[in-house]
Design an enzyme around this catalytic site. Sequence first.
Site, mmCIF file in Angstrom:
data_model
loop_
_atom_site.group_PDB
_atom_site.id
_atom_site.type_symbol
_atom_site.label_atom_id
_atom_site.label_comp_id
_atom_site.label_asym_id
_atom_site.label_seq_id
_atom_site.Cartn_x
_atom_site.Cartn_y
_atom_site.Cartn_z
ATOM 1 N N HIS A 60 1.149 -1.483 -0.358
ATOM 2 C CA HIS A 60 0.076 0.393 0.142
ATOM 3 C C HIS A 60 1.258 1.006 -0.244
ATOM 4 C CE1 HIS A 60 0.791 -0.595 4.491
ATOM 5 N NE2 HIS A 60 0.492 1.217 4.430
ATOM 6 N N HIS A 62 0.719 5.326 2.052
ATOM 7 C CA HIS A 62 -0.084 6.982 1.826
ATOM 8 C C HIS A 62 0.506 8.218 0.958
ATOM 9 C CE1 HIS A 62 -1.620 4.278 4.660
ATOM 10 N NE2 HIS A 62 -0.745 3.846 4.963
ATOM 11 N N TYR A 148 11.810 4.178 0.296
ATOM 12 C CA TYR A 148 10.955 4.696 -0.175
ATOM 13 C C TYR A 148 9.909 5.822 0.390
ATOM 14 C CZ TYR A 148 12.042 0.275 -2.082
ATOM 15 O OH TYR A 148 13.510 -1.326 -2.061
#
Length: 176
Positions: A60, A62, A148
């Site tokens: 996922h 954000h 990341y």
Amino acid sequence: MTNYRRIYTPGATWFFTVNLAARNNNKLLIDKIEQLRQAFRYVKQKHPFIINAVVIMPDHLHCIWTLPVGDSDYSTRWSLIKAHFSHAIEKGEFISASRQRKNERSIWQRRFWAHLITDENDFNQHIDYIHNNPVKHGLTKRVVDWRYSSFHHYVKLGIYPSTWGWVSDFDIKTGE
């Protein structure tokens, strides 16, 4: 069919959570990080927006975006990012009958979480949440060790020390 209601405020700043369809033991987003970066670059070129903060997790991501004045269309941007990324990677995932009928891949969850950032405190809490996410999920012990993330950019700007980390839970809704 469910009718989702979304707020569209031109020029606003938004927090997003976007998930892969299959999340368990899935490292697709970091395994294919260059394809994901290219999808973001492609969409930003066609439909500009500012990425205020981002963290890419294995399954996922954000991020916080600020849209241009007069522009409220984050949904199109997400649709294009998902499509561009999906076209850039090889096929092989299981595709349900429902998705086959709609000619969809099974890479992304169809929906995403969007939260309108309301003030500076809300903005700062969500940036902290983003940067701490790899620690929260047990992927690293220190925020600085996750590659990341926009955390490294914030350190270069002098906003965070490289030793920054959060030790308690965040009291915000994030769509995870």
